[in-house]
Design a protein around this motif. Structure first.
Motif, PDB file in Angstrom:
ATOM      1  N   PHE A   1       0.826  -1.203   0.000  1.00  0.00           N
ATOM      2  CA  PHE A   1       0.000   0.000   0.000  1.00  0.00           C
ATOM      3  C   PHE A   1       0.864   1.259   0.000  1.00  0.00           C
ATOM      4  O   PHE A   1       0.577   2.216  -0.740  1.00  0.00           O
ATOM      5  N   LEU A   2       1.925   1.270   0.802  1.00  0.00           N
ATOM      6  CA  LEU A   2       2.775   2.457   0.853  1.00  0.00           C
ATOM      7  C   LEU A   2       3.530   2.682  -0.454  1.00  0.00           C
ATOM      8  O   LEU A   2       3.752   3.828  -0.855  1.00  0.00           O
ATOM      9  N   ARG A   3       3.916   1.602  -1.097  1.00  0.00           N
ATOM     10  CA  ARG A   3       4.589   1.767  -2.391  1.00  0.00           C
ATOM     11  C   ARG A   3       3.638   2.364  -3.433  1.00  0.00           C
ATOM     12  O   ARG A   3       4.059   3.128  -4.300  1.00  0.00           O
ATOM     13  N   LEU A   4       2.355   2.015  -3.330  1.00  0.00           N
ATOM     14  CA  LEU A   4       1.384   2.477  -4.319  1.00  0.00           C
ATOM     15  C   LEU A   4       0.811   3.851  -3.985  1.00  0.00           C
ATOM     16  O   LEU A   4       0.563   4.665  -4.891  1.00  0.00           O
ATOM     17  N   ALA A   5       0.575   4.123  -2.703  1.00  0.00           N
ATOM     18  CA  ALA A   5      -0.089   5.374  -2.319  1.00  0.00           C
ATOM     19  C   ALA A   5       0.838   6.373  -1.653  1.00  0.00           C
ATOM     20  O   ALA A   5       0.528   7.566  -1.627  1.00  0.00           O
ATOM     21  N   GLY A   6       1.958   5.919  -1.082  1.00  0.00           N
ATOM     22  CA  GLY A   6       2.851   6.827  -0.381  1.00  0.00           C
ATOM     23  C   GLY A   6       4.011   7.309  -1.220  1.00  0.00           C
ATOM     24  O   GLY A   6       4.314   8.521  -1.252  1.00  0.00           O
ATOM     25  N   ALA A   7       4.673   6.391  -1.922  1.00  0.00           N
ATOM     26  CA  ALA A   7       5.836   6.765  -2.729  1.00  0.00           C
ATOM     27  C   ALA A   7       5.504   7.811  -3.794  1.00  0.00           C
ATOM     28  O   ALA A   7       6.293   8.746  -4.006  1.00  0.00           O
ATOM     29  N   PRO A   8       4.350   7.729  -4.491  1.00  0.00           N
ATOM     30  CA  PRO A   8       4.038   8.776  -5.476  1.00  0.00           C
ATOM     31  C   PRO A   8       3.868  10.168  -4.864  1.00  0.00           C
ATOM     32  O   PRO A   8       4.098  11.174  -5.549  1.00  0.00           O
TER      33      PRO A   8
ATOM     34  N   VAL B   1      13.043  13.771   7.572  1.00  0.00           N
ATOM     35  CA  VAL B   1      11.864  13.179   8.203  1.00  0.00           C
ATOM     36  C   VAL B   1      11.676  11.739   7.730  1.00  0.00           C
ATOM     37  O   VAL B   1      11.373  10.840   8.522  1.00  0.00           O
ATOM     38  N   LEU B   2      11.869  11.511   6.433  1.00  0.00           N
ATOM     39  CA  LEU B   2      11.734  10.143   5.912  1.00  0.00           C
ATOM     40  C   LEU B   2      12.773   9.212   6.536  1.00  0.00           C
ATOM     41  O   LEU B   2      12.469   8.063   6.872  1.00  0.00           O
ATOM     42  N   ARG B   3      13.997   9.704   6.698  1.00  0.00           N
ATOM     43  CA  ARG B   3      15.025   8.876   7.335  1.00  0.00           C
ATOM     44  C   ARG B   3      14.658   8.563   8.780  1.00  0.00           C
ATOM     45  O   ARG B   3      14.879   7.445   9.262  1.00  0.00           O
ATOM     46  N   GLU B   4      14.101   9.535   9.464  1.00  0.00           N
ATOM     47  CA  GLU B   4      13.687   9.323  10.850  1.00  0.00           C
ATOM     48  C   GLU B   4      12.554   8.302  10.915  1.00  0.00           C
ATOM     49  O   GLU B   4      12.530   7.447  11.803  1.00  0.00           O
ATOM     50  N   TRP B   5      11.609   8.393   9.981  1.00  0.00           N
ATOM     51  CA  TRP B   5      10.520   7.407   9.935  1.00  0.00           C
ATOM     52  C   TRP B   5      11.055   5.999   9.709  1.00  0.00           C
ATOM     53  O   TRP B   5      10.587   5.038  10.325  1.00  0.00           O
TER      54      TRP B   5
ATOM     55  N   GLU C   1      23.874 -13.455  -6.347  1.00  0.00           N
ATOM     56  CA  GLU C   1      24.353 -12.083  -6.280  1.00  0.00           C
ATOM     57  C   GLU C   1      23.381 -11.239  -5.482  1.00  0.00           C
ATOM     58  O   GLU C   1      22.207 -11.124  -5.821  1.00  0.00           O
ATOM     59  N   TRP C   2      23.879 -10.649  -4.402  1.00  0.00           N
ATOM     60  CA  TRP C   2      23.075  -9.746  -3.564  1.00  0.00           C
ATOM     61  C   TRP C   2      23.268  -8.328  -4.070  1.00  0.00           C
ATOM     62  O   TRP C   2      24.348  -7.956  -4.520  1.00  0.00           O
ATOM     63  N   PRO C   3      22.248  -7.473  -4.018  1.00  0.00           N
ATOM     64  CA  PRO C   3      22.392  -6.107  -4.521  1.00  0.00           C
ATOM     65  C   PRO C   3      23.538  -5.372  -3.847  1.00  0.00           C
ATOM     66  O   PRO C   3      23.817  -5.563  -2.669  1.00  0.00           O
ATOM     67  N   VAL C   4      24.200  -4.502  -4.628  1.00  0.00           N
ATOM     68  CA  VAL C   4      25.305  -3.721  -4.102  1.00  0.00           C
ATOM     69  C   VAL C   4      24.791  -2.840  -2.970  1.00  0.00           C
ATOM     70  O   VAL C   4      23.766  -2.181  -3.090  1.00  0.00           O
ATOM     71  N   GLY C   5      25.520  -2.799  -1.873  1.00  0.00           N
ATOM     72  CA  GLY C   5      25.080  -1.994  -0.741  1.00  0.00           C
ATOM     73  C   GLY C   5      24.370  -2.789   0.312  1.00  0.00           C
ATOM     74  O   GLY C   5      24.027  -2.270   1.363  1.00  0.00           O
ATOM     75  N   GLY C   6      24.113  -4.064   0.039  1.00  0.00           N
ATOM     76  CA  GLY C   6      23.484  -4.916   1.051  1.00  0.00           C
ATOM     77  C   GLY C   6      22.018  -4.642   1.189  1.00  0.00           C
ATOM     78  O   GLY C   6      21.300  -4.368   0.237  1.00  0.00           O
ATOM     79  N   SER C   7      21.534  -4.691   2.432  1.00  0.00           N
ATOM     80  CA  SER C   7      20.113  -4.567   2.723  1.00  0.00           C
ATOM     81  C   SER C   7      19.620  -3.168   2.442  1.00  0.00           C
ATOM     82  O   SER C   7      20.325  -2.177   2.577  1.00  0.00           O
ATOM     83  N   ARG C   8      18.362  -3.061   2.046  1.00  0.00           N
ATOM     84  CA  ARG C   8      17.723  -1.767   1.838  1.00  0.00           C
ATOM     85  C   ARG C   8      17.502  -1.099   3.183  1.00  0.00           C
ATOM     86  O   ARG C   8      17.281  -1.738   4.191  1.00  0.00           O
ATOM     87  N   SER C   9      17.561   0.253   3.178  1.00  0.00           N
ATOM     88  CA  SER C   9      17.434   0.976   4.443  1.00  0.00           C
ATOM     89  C   SER C   9      15.991   1.183   4.837  1.00  0.00           C
ATOM     90  O   SER C   9      15.714   1.533   5.971  1.00  0.00           O
ATOM     91  N   GLY C  10      15.050   1.004   3.933  1.00  0.00           N
ATOM     92  CA  GLY C  10      13.659   1.212   4.298  1.00  0.00           C
ATOM     93  C   GLY C  10      12.759   1.165   3.084  1.00  0.00           C
ATOM     94  O   GLY C  10      13.204   1.036   1.940  1.00  0.00           O
ATOM     95  N   ILE C  11      11.452   1.328   3.371  1.00  0.00           N
ATOM     96  CA  ILE C  11      10.464   1.247   2.311  1.00  0.00           C
ATOM     97  C   ILE C  11      10.591   2.410   1.331  1.00  0.00           C
ATOM     98  O   ILE C  11      10.235   2.310   0.168  1.00  0.00           O
ATOM     99  N   PHE C  12      11.120   3.559   1.830  1.00  0.00           N
ATOM    100  CA  PHE C  12      11.272   4.747   0.979  1.00  0.00           C
ATOM    101  C   PHE C  12      12.726   4.960   0.586  1.00  0.00           C
ATOM    102  O   PHE C  12      13.147   6.100   0.349  1.00  0.00           O
ATOM    103  N   ASP C  13      13.499   3.898   0.522  1.00  0.00           N
ATOM    104  CA  ASP C  13      14.920   4.025   0.222  1.00  0.00           C
ATOM    105  C   ASP C  13      15.163   4.692  -1.130  1.00  0.00           C
ATOM    106  O   ASP C  13      16.025   5.575  -1.248  1.00  0.00           O
ATOM    107  N   GLU C  14      14.419   4.306  -2.125  1.00  0.00           N
ATOM    108  CA  GLU C  14      14.614   4.875  -3.465  1.00  0.00           C
ATOM    109  C   GLU C  14      14.279   6.358  -3.483  1.00  0.00           C
ATOM    110  O   GLU C  14      14.995   7.167  -4.099  1.00  0.00           O
TER     111      GLU C  14
END
Length: 801
Positions: free
Chosen positions: A522-529, A573-577, A605-618
C-alpha cells in the motif's frame, strides 16, 4: 385358559422392566397400544440379535487372525529353540574341544550374530502382531460406536444414547491416536500399518464429525440460539433500550445446561483429536498453517447469527455504518459468556492455544468481511469500472473511502475488545491480527488493495494541489517551535510540512492493515508517489529559476535555496521514519522477499550496498541526489561570477614581478571578486540550511583553489620576492572570507596553500628540496602537490641577490 401366560411375580421383574411398564402402560389408552409396543420391542430385539451375530462373527475372525499369528510366533520360537539346542550340544561335544578355537570363532563370529538377529526379528514380529491386534480392536470399537450413534439418530432414539456412543468413539480414537503417535516415532518402518489404520479412522471421522455438528446445531436451536436480532438491529434507540435481549447461554439451567456443556466438550475433544492427527501426519512440514483452525463450536454459534443478519444487512447497503454497528454490538454483548462459560470447557478439553473470546471475535469479523467481499466490494468495483468507461465522476470513490474509514474504525474498537482479555502480546503477530481485522479482505484480493491505494493517492494529490500552488506556502518558513516532524531546523517552507502531513495520513491509514506485506504494498502504491510529486514540484521550481536568470540574480538563488531546504527537511523526516519499528518490519519483509526470489532464481548475487534501508529508500536517494545537484549548481554559479571578476587579476603576470609596497593589504583587481564572493555567500548563508551551506562553501573553496592554482601558480608566471609577498597578502584576505565558517580556511585551499609555502622557502631549501623528490615533500608537509607541480613552481621562483 391353558394357553394364557401369567406374569411372573413382581420380585422376579428387574427394576428397568418395571420402570418401562410403569411409563408405557399407565392407563387403558396405553393398553390399547400394547400390541404395537410389542411389535416395536420385537423389532428392536431382532436388531439386537443381528448386532450380536455380527459381533460374534467379528470376534471369530479376530480370534482366527490371532491364532494365525500365534502359530507363526510359536513356529519361530521352536526354530530358535532348535538353534539354541544345536549350539549347546555343539559346545559340549568332544569334537569341539579338538577343533579348539576354530569352532569357537565360528560360533562367536557367525552363529551368535545370526541367532541374535533372528531373536530380534521374532520380537519385532511379536510386537507388530500385538500392535496390529490392539489397533484393529480399537478401530473396530470406533466403527461400532460410530455405527451405533448413527443408528440411534436414524431410529430417533434417546439423544443421550447417541452422545454416549460418541463419547466411546472419542475415547477409542484417543487411545488409537496415542498408539499411532508412538509407532510413528519409534517404528517408522511400520508406515503401511499406520496408513491402513488412518484410512479406516478417516472413514469413521467422516461420519462422526458431521453428525456431532448436526447434533450440536439441534441443541443450539432448542436453546433458542440465535437470539432475535430485530431489536438489536432496530434503528429506534428507544426500542433497543426498552427491550433487552437475554443471552441463551446464560439463561439455560439444569439438564439442558449440562447437556450443552457435555456436547460442547465432546466437540472440542473431537477437534483436539483431529488436530493431533494432523500434527502427526504433517510432521516435517509447515504445520502451523494447517493446525490452527477456527473453533468448531464457536463457528456453530456464529453461523446462524450471520445468516440471520443478512436480512438486515441487505436493507443497509446505503448506510454501511449500521452494519458495522450491529456486528460490533453483537460481538460485544455476547463476548463475556465466551470467557465465563465456554473458556473453562475449552481448557478442560486441553485445546492448546485457543481463546474463546478471540475465536468469537474472529468468527464475527470473518462473517462481516465475507459479506463485504460478496455484496459490497463487487458493487463498488463495478461502479468504478462504469465511471472509467463513461468518464462521468460518481460517488464510487467517496463511497470506497467511506467504507475503508468504517473498517478502520471498526478494527480499532474490535482490537480494544480483544485487549480486555489481556492477550495483547499475541496481536503483534500478523496471523493473529489478521483474524480480527475486517481489512483482511485485502489479503485474498490484493487487486482491491491496489484500487484503494489508487483512490487514496488521487484524493491526497487533489488535496495537495492547492497547497503546492499557493505561493505563500513556498515563502513562509516552518518555525522551529512549530515543527510537526523531525527535530532539526532546515529553514524549510511550509509546503514541505503540508506534503508530510498528507503522507503521514496515508501511513496512519496503512497501519491498520493486518500484514506487513499489505502495508508495504500500500505504501509503495499510495505513499511513494506523494514523495515523487513533492520532488517534481521542487525540481520544477528550480528549473524555472535556472531558466529565467541562470541563477545570477538574488531571487533565483533564494528560490533554489528554499527548494533545497524543503528537500532536506523532507529527506530527514523520511530517514527518521525509516528507523521506526513499523518501517523496519517492512524493510525486513522486502529483504526476505528479495532473498527468496534470488534463491528461487538460483542467483547468488546480492544487490550492491546490502540490505535496503527502508520502504522509501529509493525516494530518499532521489531527494539526496536532488540536493547534491542543486547545491553544486549554487557553488558553480558563484564560482563563475568570481572567475569573471577575478580574470584580470589571474592573467596579470607582471604583478608578481613588482616590488611590494609598504602596508600592502590586497590587490586592487581582486577586491571586486572578493566583495562579490562575500556578498553571495552572505545571501546563501542567510537562506540555506546549515548543513547544505557547509557543502556550498566547501565546494566553492575547492573551486577557487583549483582556479587560482591553475591560473596563477601553473601559468609560468615568475615570482619575485615582492610578488610572493603580494600573493601571500591576497591569499590571507581570501582565507579571511572563509574564516567565518572554519578555523583553518587554508586547509580547504590545499594546492594554493602548499604552492605559497614553496614560494616562501629560501633558495637553497627550495632548490635542494625539490631534488629530494617525494620524500622531501612529505617531510616538508607538501602532500597535495605532485613532484612535477612542485618542480614547476620552484622553476618560476626568482631570487634576487
Amino acid at each position: 385358559m391353558d394357553s394364557t401366560k401369567t406374569l411372573p411375580p413382581v420380585s422376579a421383574i428387574s427394576s428397568t422392566t418395571l420402570s418401562f411398564l410403569n411409563d408405557d402402560l399407565t392407563n387403558k389408552e396405553y393398553h390399547a397400544r400394547a400390541a404395537r409396543l410389542a411389535t416395536e420391542l420385537e423389532t428392536q430385539c431382532s436388531h439386537l440379535d443381528q448386532s450380536l451375530v455380527e459381533l460374534n462373527r467379528n470376534l471369530e475372525s479376530k480370534l482366527a487372525v490371532y491364532a494365525s499369528f500365534t502359530d507363526r510366533v510359536s513356529g519361530l520360537f521352536t526354530h530358535v529353540n532348535v538353534k539354541l539346542t544345536d549350539l549347546a550340544s555343539a559346545s559340549r561335544s568332544p569334537s569341539s574341544v579338538s577343533d579348539g578355537g576354530v569352532r569357537a570363532k565360528q560360533i562367536l563370529g557367525e552363529e551368535l550374530p545370526a541367532l541374535a538377529k533372528e531373536v530380534a526379528r521374532v520380537e519385532m514380529v511379536r510386537a507388530y502382531a500385538e500392535t496390529a491386534l490392539k489397533l484393529d480392536s480399537l478401530v473396530g470399537d470406533i466403527e461400532d460406536a460410530v455405527s451405533s450413534a448413527m443408528s440411534n439418530n436414524r431410529r430417533s432414539n434417546s439423544t443421550q444414547d447417541s452422545e454416549d456412543m460418541r463419547l466411546l468413539a472419542i475415547k477409542a480414537l484417543k487411545q488409537a491416536e496415542d498408539i499411532l503417535t508412538s509407532v510413528t516415532k519409534t517404528r517408522p518402518q511400520w508406515a503401511r500399518l499406520v496408513a491402513a489404520v488412518d484410512h479406516r479412522v478417516d472413514r469413521a471421522l467422516a461420519m462422526l464429525r458431521p453428525q456431532a455438528i448436526a447434533d450440536h446445531r439441534a441443541l443450539l436451536s432448542s436453546l433458542g440460539w440465535p437470539p432475535p436480532l430485530s431489536i438489536l438491529a432496530s434503528s429506534n434507540p428507544e426500542t433497543r433500550a426498552s427491550s433487552e435481549v437475554s443471552n441463551p447461554l446464560f439463561t439455560m439451567r439444569g439438564d439442558l445446561k449440562l447437556q450443552y456443556c457435555e456436547n460442547f466438550l465432546a466437540l472440542c475433544r473431537l477437534q483436539e483429536l483431529q488436530r493431533q492427527r494432523k500434527s502427526r501426519q504433517l510432521e516435517g512440514h509447515n504445520r502451523e498453517l494447517a493446525l490452527h483452525q477456527p473453533l468448531w463450536a464457536i463457528e456453530e454459534l456464529v453461523n446462524p447469527i450471520a445468516v440471520a443478519s443478512q436480512h438486515h444487512f441487505s436493507k443497509w447497503t446505503d448506510k454501511l455504518e449500521f452494519i458495522f454497528t450491529l456486528v460490533y454490538k453483537i460481538t460485544r454483548d455476547y463476548v463475556d459468556s465466551m470467557d465465563e462459560l465456554l473458556q473453562p470447557l475449552v481448557d478442560e478439553a486441553l485445546l492448546v492455544g485457543y481463546s474463546c473470546r478471540e475465536e468469537w471475535i474472529s468468527a464475527m469479523v470473518t462473517a462481516l468481511l465475507t459479506y463485504l467481499a460478496k455484496e459490497i466490494f463487487p458493487v463498488y468495483v463495478d461502479q468504478l469500472d462504469e465511471e472509467s468507461i463513461s468518464g462521468v465522476q460518481s460517488q464510487a470513490r467517496i463511497s470506497w473511502l467511506h467504507l475503508v474509514d468504517l473498517m478502520i474504525s471498526f478494527d480499532k474498537r474490535i482490537k480494544s475488545l480483544v485487549e480486555q482479555s489481556g492477550i495483547l502480546f499475541s496481536l503483534q503477530e500478523d496471523g493473529n491480527l489478521q483474524k480480527i481485522s475486517s481489512l483482511s479482505v485485502f489479503c485474498d484480493r490484493p487487486d482491491w488493495l491496489d484500487i484503494w491505494a489508487q483512490i487514496e493517492l488521487a484524493d491526497t494529490l487533489e488535496n495537495l494541489k492547492h497547497d503546492a500552488d499557493d505561493e505563500r506556502n513556498w515563502k513562509m518558513k516552518v518555525q522551529k517551535g512549530a515543527l510537526l516532524f523531525g527535530s532539526e531546523d532546515y529553514r524549510s517552507p511550509t509546503v514541505s510540512s503540508a506534503f508530510l502531513q498528507h503522507l503521514s495520513s496515508v501511513v496512519d491509514r496503512c497501519r491498520s492493515l493486518p500484514t506487513v506485506s499489505l502495508r508495504s504494498r500500500f505504501l509503495r502504491l499510495a505513499g511513494a508517489p506523494v514523495i515523487q510529486k513533492f520532488l517534481d514540484c521542487v525540481l520544477l521550481r528550480c528549473q524555472e529559476a535556472e531558466g529565467l536568470t541562470a541563477l545570477t540574480d538574488e531571487d533565483g538563488l533564494l528560490k533554489v535555496a528554499n527548494c533545497v531546504n524543503a528537500a532536506h527537511y523532507f529527506e530527514s523526516v523520511l530517514r527518521e521514519w525509516c528507523e521506526d519499528v513499523f518501517f523496519l518490519e517492512m524493510a525486513l519483509d522486502q529483504d526476505n522477499q528479495l532473498e527468496t526470489s534470488l534463491s528461487d532464481n538460483s542467483c547468488s548475487e546480492w544487490p550492491v550496498g546490502g540490505s535496503r534501508s527502508g520502504i522509501f529508500d529509493e525516494e530518499i536517494k532521489k531527494l539526496e541526489e536532488f540536493r547534491t545537484e542543486w547545491v553544486e549548481k549554487i557553488s558553480v554559479v558563484i564560482l563563475r561570477g568570481f572567475d569573471a571578476l577575478s580574470r584580470d587579476y589571474v592573467k596579470n603576470r607582471r604583478q608578481w614581478q613588482e616590488k611590494s609596497e609598504e602596508n600592502w593589504l590586497v590587490s586592487e583587481m581582486l577586491v571586486g571578486a572578493l566583495d562579490y564572493l562575500q556578498g553571495k555567500m552572505s545571501i546563501i548563508e542567510g537562506s540555506l540550511n546549515a548543513m547544505d551551506f557547509i557543502m556550498v562553501w566547501r565546494s566553492l573553496a575547492t573551486g577557487v583553489d583549483r582556479l587560482l592554482f591553475r591560473g596563477i601558480l601553473m601559468s609560468n608566471a615568475k615570482f619575485y620576492d615582492g610578488g610572493v609577498v603580494r600573493f601571500g597578502c591576497d591569499m590571507e584576505v581570501l582565507f579571511g572570507v572563509f574564516r567565518a565558517w572554519c578555523l583553518r580556511p587554508e586547509g580547504f585551499f590545499p594546492k594554493t596553500s602548499e604552492g605559497l609555502k614553496l614560494l616562501k622557502m629560501g633558495e637553497e631549501q627550495l632548490q635542494g628540496g625539490v631534488l629530494g623528490g617525494e620524500r622531501w615533500m612529505k617531510q616538508s608537509g607538501i602532500t597535495h602537490l605532485s613532484v612535477a607541480e612542485a618542480e614547476k613552481i620552484a622553476k618560476n621562483r626568482v631570487f634576487m641577490n
